[in-house]
Design an enzyme around this catalytic site. Sequence first.
Site, short mmCIF file in Angstrom:
data_model
loop_
_atom_site.label_atom_id
_atom_site.label_comp_id
_atom_site.label_asym_id
_atom_site.label_seq_id
_atom_site.Cartn_x
_atom_site.Cartn_y
_atom_site.Cartn_z
N ASN A 11 0.18 13.18 4.56
CA ASN A 11 -0.62 12.38 5.39
C ASN A 11 -0.19 12.52 6.85
OD1 ASN A 11 -2.53 10.20 6.02
ND2 ASN A 11 -1.64 8.92 4.20
N TYR A 63 -19.78 38.15 40.85
CA TYR A 63 -18.87 37.03 40.60
C TYR A 63 -17.81 37.27 39.52
CZ TYR A 63 -22.39 33.65 42.59
OH TYR A 63 -23.34 32.84 43.31
N TYR A 71 0.79 -1.35 0.01
CA TYR A 71 0.08 0.10 0.08
C TYR A 71 0.98 1.23 0.16
CZ TYR A 71 -3.07 3.77 1.53
OH TYR A 71 -4.01 4.98 1.43
N PHE A 83 -3.27 8.98 11.60
CA PHE A 83 -3.49 10.32 11.05
C PHE A 83 -4.66 10.80 11.34
CE2 PHE A 83 -4.67 6.53 8.04
CZ PHE A 83 -5.97 6.82 8.37
N ARG A 108 -15.04 38.33 41.98
CA ARG A 108 -14.85 37.37 43.33
C ARG A 108 -14.34 36.07 42.44
NH1 ARG A 108 -19.45 35.10 46.49
NH2 ARG A 108 -20.64 36.81 45.63
N HIS A 137 -4.72 16.20 -4.81
CA HIS A 137 -5.20 16.64 -3.41
C HIS A 137 -5.11 18.10 -3.16
CE1 HIS A 137 -5.65 12.30 -2.96
NE2 HIS A 137 -5.70 12.56 -1.71
N GLU A 146 -13.08 6.36 4.43
CA GLU A 146 -12.91 7.41 5.31
C GLU A 146 -14.23 7.78 5.67
OE1 GLU A 146 -10.17 10.19 3.42
OE2 GLU A 146 -8.90 8.82 2.82
#
Length: 523
Positions: free
Chosen positions: A209, A295, A65, A343, A298, A95, A429
């Site tokens: 990646n 508040y 791969y 990733f 404080r 990409h 994915e």
Amino acid sequence: MSTIAPAPARTAASVTVGTGPLSIDDVVDVARHEAPVVLDPAALEQVAASRAIIEDLAADPEPHYGISTGFGALATTFIAEDRRAQLQASLVRSHAAGSGPEVEREVVRALMLLRLSTLMTGRTGVRRETAETYAAILNAGITPVVHEYGSLGCSGDLAPLAHCALVAMGEGRVRVPGSDEVSDAASALAAAGIAPLHLGEKEGLALINGTDGMLGMLALAIDDLRMLLATADVAAAMSVEGLMGTDAVFAADLHALRPQRGQAVSASNLRDLLAGSPIVESHKGPECTRVQDAYSLRCAPQVHGAARDTLAHATSVAEAELASAVDNPVLTPDGRVESNGNFHGAPVAYVLDFLAIAVADVASMSERRTDRFLDKARSHDLPPFLAHEVGVDSGLMIAQYTAAGIVSELKRLAAPASVDSIPSSAMQEDHVSMGWAAARKLRRAVDGLARVIAIEVMTAARGLALRAPLRPGEATGAVVEWVAGTGATPGADRFLSPEIERIVEAVRSGDVLRRAERITPLR
């Protein structure tokens, strides 16, 4: 998108990138302060050794791969040896599909540095010249044009990293020092004497990646928030003084009853800032009939402290990620090449969202203190809206509107991005982190926090000036004196926006904090 501006440039020593982790300060030095990058020679030898493993696998007739197959949903497609260079280049080109406004230069430099850091671990299998090219691009000040949209945070920040890898190949667009124009990458690399990369097996995948974009923005946000949370303590101390509050609630023994670390730090800062304050001393004793402060005065240590603790957790996650080698597949120390899911950006995405929540709450409390100064019923005898001539002048009325508008947006930005997921890559994915989106909104939130704190500082400084002849403490007084020097003093109505912006710049550059710390060092 409006984002916090970097602190003024400082001279930073070189940052060595090797097999060990970078620090958050290393990232900031390279991203913001132009520190040169030096590659560790021993790490380069490790890079070369791991490359030899990839080349052996590339010669194997069995598919591997990312080396001899396609990617994502195309992982089962075998790629012939003579098409593998095209495979890697095509991966990067396809990409690099970002859209929208350009991402800030410091973010691009951070993500390139972090990708380089992973390459130098020897766990990705790239050639040493690939790492050297990334270092050369950083040192030449060349900044790839990266766009706002394109990353789902899994598998890493694909599109932003692909735009950077495209530039290393001599394609795409860049910005270069000394020019406001966008240039083509080929010309910029040639002018810097950098040869474009011709990617080998697995290299395109290794360059895109990773979680480097979201991690880079996390590191930069941590740097900003370390300073802004201390500045929030300074602003709160000024408000306690200006609103005639008490410092008794910040006593160490009271906070020891609830041993939250960040709370103790903030309470300590407030004690130190208010120690010896003439204005605080002026209303102590039996003649003071007030039982409790609001508040927002404080409980400042409780809120600021909780934000500090959130920041500490985010820092621990960032440091773990900085020590990581994120790639898929990855080379293990014993020489295996394994597919994995490292990733996925969830660890980083979560803390980016946590920080956005903390930022919104600190800003919300700051705005409430600002508002108290402007309300005659709650300001303890200050003029309405701190106006010079009540009825004719509006004073700081609309400055509070500005702070309120920012706080409202910060509450929307606090909605977590990391709970969202949109499946991609033909359902391969099918769960993504949205970490890049979480980082982008945090940058806007950090900028908003700086602006809200600045408006509180300006308001408190005017309120304290109107308390004369009563005086604030030395540290807060130094800030009041500086604010007066900018022209932001009591008086008739005038064009307020430039005054606000001057104080905003001083807050986010750290100058307001430095002025207080010249008198009282803070934690």
